[in-house]
Write a protein that holds these residues in place. Sequence first.
Motif, PDB file in Angstrom:
ATOM      1  N   ALA A 124       5.332 -25.219  19.766  1.00  0.00           N
ATOM      2  CA  ALA A 124       6.196 -24.680  20.342  1.00  0.00           C
ATOM      3  C   ALA A 124       6.848 -23.285  19.448  1.00  0.00           C
ATOM      4  N   LEU A 125       7.037 -23.541  18.532  1.00  0.00           N
ATOM      5  CA  LEU A 125       7.512 -22.259  17.625  1.00  0.00           C
ATOM      6  C   LEU A 125       6.284 -21.312  17.644  1.00  0.00           C
ATOM      7  N   LEU A 181      13.419 -18.498  19.854  1.00  0.00           N
ATOM      8  CA  LEU A 181      12.710 -19.485  19.097  1.00  0.00           C
ATOM      9  C   LEU A 181      13.670 -20.798  19.307  1.00  0.00           C
ATOM     10  N   LEU A 220       6.728 -29.250  17.572  1.00  0.00           N
ATOM     11  CA  LEU A 220       7.666 -28.391  17.329  1.00  0.00           C
ATOM     12  C   LEU A 220       7.059 -27.071  16.707  1.00  0.00           C
ATOM     13  N   ASP A 262       6.509 -15.422  10.818  1.00  0.00           N
ATOM     14  CA  ASP A 262       5.725 -14.512  11.999  1.00  0.00           C
ATOM     15  C   ASP A 262       5.639 -13.276  11.283  1.00  0.00           C
ATOM     16  N   SER A 282      11.041 -28.361  23.087  1.00  0.00           N
ATOM     17  CA  SER A 282       9.998 -29.136  22.434  1.00  0.00           C
ATOM     18  C   SER A 282      10.829 -30.434  21.936  1.00  0.00           C
ATOM     19  N   SER A 293      14.828 -34.906  13.539  1.00  0.00           N
ATOM     20  CA  SER A 293      14.136 -33.858  13.191  1.00  0.00           C
ATOM     21  C   SER A 293      15.112 -32.526  13.020  1.00  0.00           C
ATOM     22  N   VAL A 294      14.725 -31.751  12.067  1.00  0.00           N
ATOM     23  CA  VAL A 294      15.620 -30.773  11.623  1.00  0.00           C
ATOM     24  C   VAL A 294      14.627 -29.509  11.714  1.00  0.00           C
ATOM     25  N   ALA A 295      15.326 -28.299  12.180  1.00  0.00           N
ATOM     26  CA  ALA A 295      14.576 -26.915  11.853  1.00  0.00           C
ATOM     27  C   ALA A 295      15.632 -26.057  11.571  1.00  0.00           C
ATOM     28  N   VAL A 296      15.116 -25.101  10.339  1.00  0.00           N
ATOM     29  CA  VAL A 296      16.109 -24.074  10.201  1.00  0.00           C
ATOM     30  C   VAL A 296      15.336 -22.836  10.478  1.00  0.00           C
ATOM     31  N   VAL A 297      15.977 -22.000  11.361  1.00  0.00           N
ATOM     32  CA  VAL A 297      15.380 -20.836  11.725  1.00  0.00           C
ATOM     33  C   VAL A 297      15.939 -19.451  11.334  1.00  0.00           C
ATOM     34  N   GLU A 298      15.349 -18.444  10.774  1.00  0.00           N
ATOM     35  CA  GLU A 298      15.759 -17.112  10.297  1.00  0.00           C
ATOM     36  C   GLU A 298      15.053 -15.960  10.941  1.00  0.00           C
ATOM     37  N   THR A 299      15.808 -15.144  11.669  1.00  0.00           N
ATOM     38  CA  THR A 299      15.157 -13.806  12.204  1.00  0.00           C
ATOM     39  C   THR A 299      16.108 -12.581  11.903  1.00  0.00           C
ATOM     40  N   ARG A 324      15.524 -12.712  19.342  1.00  0.00           N
ATOM     41  CA  ARG A 324      14.456 -13.398  18.890  1.00  0.00           C
ATOM     42  C   ARG A 324      14.888 -14.898  18.569  1.00  0.00           C
ATOM     43  N   ARG A 346       5.250 -35.201  15.921  1.00  0.00           N
ATOM     44  CA  ARG A 346       6.365 -34.360  16.246  1.00  0.00           C
ATOM     45  C   ARG A 346       6.366 -33.316  15.591  1.00  0.00           C
ATOM     46  N   SER A 375      10.375 -13.396  10.954  1.00  0.00           N
ATOM     47  CA  SER A 375      11.011 -14.689  11.320  1.00  0.00           C
ATOM     48  C   SER A 375      10.571 -15.747  10.465  1.00  0.00           C
ATOM     49  N   VAL A 376      11.710 -16.621   9.980  1.00  0.00           N
ATOM     50  CA  VAL A 376      11.102 -17.814   9.301  1.00  0.00           C
ATOM     51  C   VAL A 376      11.715 -19.057   9.938  1.00  0.00           C
ATOM     52  N   ALA A 377      10.897 -20.103   9.922  1.00  0.00           N
ATOM     53  CA  ALA A 377      11.460 -21.485  10.307  1.00  0.00           C
ATOM     54  C   ALA A 377      11.061 -22.487   9.375  1.00  0.00           C
ATOM     55  N   VAL A 378      11.873 -23.448   8.912  1.00  0.00           N
ATOM     56  CA  VAL A 378      11.494 -24.594   8.285  1.00  0.00           C
ATOM     57  C   VAL A 378      11.762 -25.650   9.114  1.00  0.00           C
ATOM     58  N   VAL A 379      10.602 -26.592   9.400  1.00  0.00           N
ATOM     59  CA  VAL A 379      11.061 -27.913  10.137  1.00  0.00           C
ATOM     60  C   VAL A 379      10.863 -29.165   9.582  1.00  0.00           C
ATOM     61  N   GLU A 380      11.507 -30.143   9.709  1.00  0.00           N
ATOM     62  CA  GLU A 380      11.512 -31.449   9.160  1.00  0.00           C
ATOM     63  C   GLU A 380      11.352 -32.666  10.182  1.00  0.00           C
ATOM     64  N   THR A 381      10.279 -33.303   9.896  1.00  0.00           N
ATOM     65  CA  THR A 381      10.297 -34.331  11.177  1.00  0.00           C
ATOM     66  C   THR A 381      10.052 -35.832  10.130  1.00  0.00           C
ATOM     67  N   MET A 416       6.532 -17.537  18.923  1.00  0.00           N
ATOM     68  CA  MET A 416       6.451 -16.505  17.735  1.00  0.00           C
ATOM     69  C   MET A 416       5.354 -15.404  18.421  1.00  0.00           C
ATOM     70  N   GLN A 452      11.582 -22.955  -1.496  1.00  0.00           N
ATOM     71  CA  GLN A 452      13.176 -22.959  -1.550  1.00  0.00           C
ATOM     72  C   GLN A 452      13.776 -24.158  -0.841  1.00  0.00           C
ATOM     73  N   ARG A 453      13.129 -24.506   0.116  1.00  0.00           N
ATOM     74  CA  ARG A 453      13.708 -26.022   0.689  1.00  0.00           C
ATOM     75  C   ARG A 453      13.339 -27.156  -0.378  1.00  0.00           C
TER      76      ARG A 453
END
Lengths: 385, 385
Positions: free
Chosen positions: B179-180, A176, B176, B156, A183, A160-166, A172, B172, B160-166, B184, B91-92
């Motif tokens: 939790a995010l 996150l 994730l 949010d 989790s 699992s991968v997450a990219v987070v930008e704040t 913050r 899962r 803030s931005v998060a990109v999640v891959e599972t 947030m 973008q992803r």
Amino acid sequence: MAWDLQLTDLPDLARGSALLGAGGGGDPYLGESLAADALKSGAGSVRFLDPDELGEDSLVVTTAMLGAPTVLVEKLPNGTEAALALRALEQRLGRPVTATMPAECGGMNSMVPLLAAAQLALPVVDADGMGRAFPELSMTTFGACGLPGSPMAMADEHGSVAVVETGSDNRRLESLARALAVSMGASASIAIYPMSGRDVRRTAVPRTVSTAVRLGRAVREAQERHSDPFSALQEALPHTVYRHGRVVFSGKVVDVERRTADGFARGRAVVAPDRAVADRTATDSTAADNASADGAEAMCELVFQNENLVARVGGRTVAVVPDLVTVLHADSGEPITTEGLSFGQRVRVFVISAPDRLCTPEALATFGPRAFGVDEDYRPAAPLP
Amino acid sequence: MAWDLQLTDLPDLARGSALLGAGGGGDPYLGESLAADALKSGAGSVRFLDPDELGEDSLVVTTAMLGAPTVLVEKLPNGTEAALALRALEQRLGRPVTATMPAECGGMNSMVPLLAAAQLALPVVDADGMGRAFPELSMTTFGACGLPGSPMAMADEHGSVAVVETGSDNRRLESLARALAVSMGASASIAIYPMSGRDVRRTAVPRTVSTAVRLGRAVREAQERHSDPFSALQEALPHTVYRHGRVVFSGKVVDVERRTADGFARGRAVVAPDRAVADRTATDSTAADNASADGAEAMCELVFQNENLVARVGGRTVAVVPDLVTVLHADSGEPITTEGLSFGQRVRVFVISAPDRLCTPEALATFGPRAFGVDEDYRPAAPLP
């Protein structure tokens, strides 16, 4: 100057980085074992770059594991998480990474960049963002100098991968990242603080990996010579960014309390002066005075949050964060992490002065005593008289 | 056929989608107000595409808010989160999105795609992944048909931005994401389930937005004619994927218990048969029998987790998830969300049969009664005799 870290250097690096981890930074045996596997599967060595060798606009990304060390010990990473996180961040940034770098010194987190580097055939920068270990991602010299940790990538052992930008909000980002890490099962690897070579030179604590190797080697060679490892450390430190260190207490661990809360390992330990130890050290050329105001019966109390935060002897503070409070086995000089502390261990409490970049007003606002709820001002630990 | 949703359609969409939200799906007044602002700032209308119009390889991404509705009510989104999440996912994925689509029917989540669509000048697909609201992201017909929700983007109100891959692991992803979202601030907007036009046709519940508008309009027109809104709904449903619906209980709310736990609003409500209501309905051409085995004194119990899960009358289940258990004001027919339920309200419990795509074995394994800890088999609610 660039240098190559060989497989045979790993035990010294593990020992030295666990020492600089100040009780935290993860399990050195696990870290060393994962790094050894990675080096064996890769080129057999990893190239380290001096900060001064980096191009102004090169792209450096720190890699680390995130989580409570008591969990790390039980939950084995598979060793590919950091490379996965680094690649995800690289994809987000749209340009290749020049080198990775440790975020902190520690048994685990000095090794994690080696895993990513060996797997991705990248060099590692000989520097880090703490010059020791701290319990929070936002507690870096990078952050204290105003660099954002964002964008950050995180990966776990399931892929699992997450990219987070704040943006520029590192607190913050921390919150996150920690929620995600909990989790993901309370540990995960991250790629964070993408920065230029210029910013590495401006903000990082330089040459901490080579220093860790040197300190780890000094202890080992003292063991091999049957000489005093504490003297060896004391003599090696002035040639590094750490300048000085000394034993502030010798004794026996008589109490350890710890709990895992909010993803941190928190607790305290009490060391009682050991008669036998005290007698021996009194005749020792590197005699360690138990630095008590009240004589030999004073106890040494250590308070930790992942890392040792403060050492008090007889109720008086003798060292406080960001100075490095370390606990070493009394005979061998091998470092003991806060999760490795246990009743009956004969130990010496060894204090290493913090590098200058940890002692600026901005740095102390970020990770001085009050950032950890220790209600006192930072006073630099005294060198040997 | 493509059609345009106008600003003047929003009140009907809000009412109809809150009805199909089965007590959940967020606050319809907040959703309507945010959508109205977005339409006014944009082209004034939003183009809706029928699933049959989508190109085979078009890229459709669902957008939604995630969080406990009791939190949503107090924590105002700024309305740009969904567009931000959609752009991050685009973008992803490295290719432009053809259209967005609701993940569920509900006062808030039928509206969120309108915000993103108005801001990004995108069309919306007239379909969704639940045909109602459910408390979890993984409870979609998309997921039940084997589509991954990953990669998912979340944003949010701080940007803030998060990109999640599972990979293909939707549970899962859910864990994730939640939790995010909690980190947030207990609510955030997401872009999730990127899919082709082919997959929309294969997996989505079709034409639920136009159905919501139609049902909302039927209730309003009945109000305007001073005729019975429940009859109006009953007559409108057979022309939709929902086929049938009817009043199963009339009475007064005498007890509501709710608590917010793990990001969900959980609780139960009790409706007592109201003499006055019972008398009036007895002379009413669309008389609602309180479907009790034990006569008029039986109580109706509603159990909810964000949405109403089960309606029991005199202890006997008269409707259970995935059928839609809704609570409407007895006089106006306006839907009441689970967080809007309060003591003393005169209500009718109206049950709408679940669309076919919610009743396959795979779908029932994902969001049938046992997925919510309701220990009984799904038995489709009976139509009017």
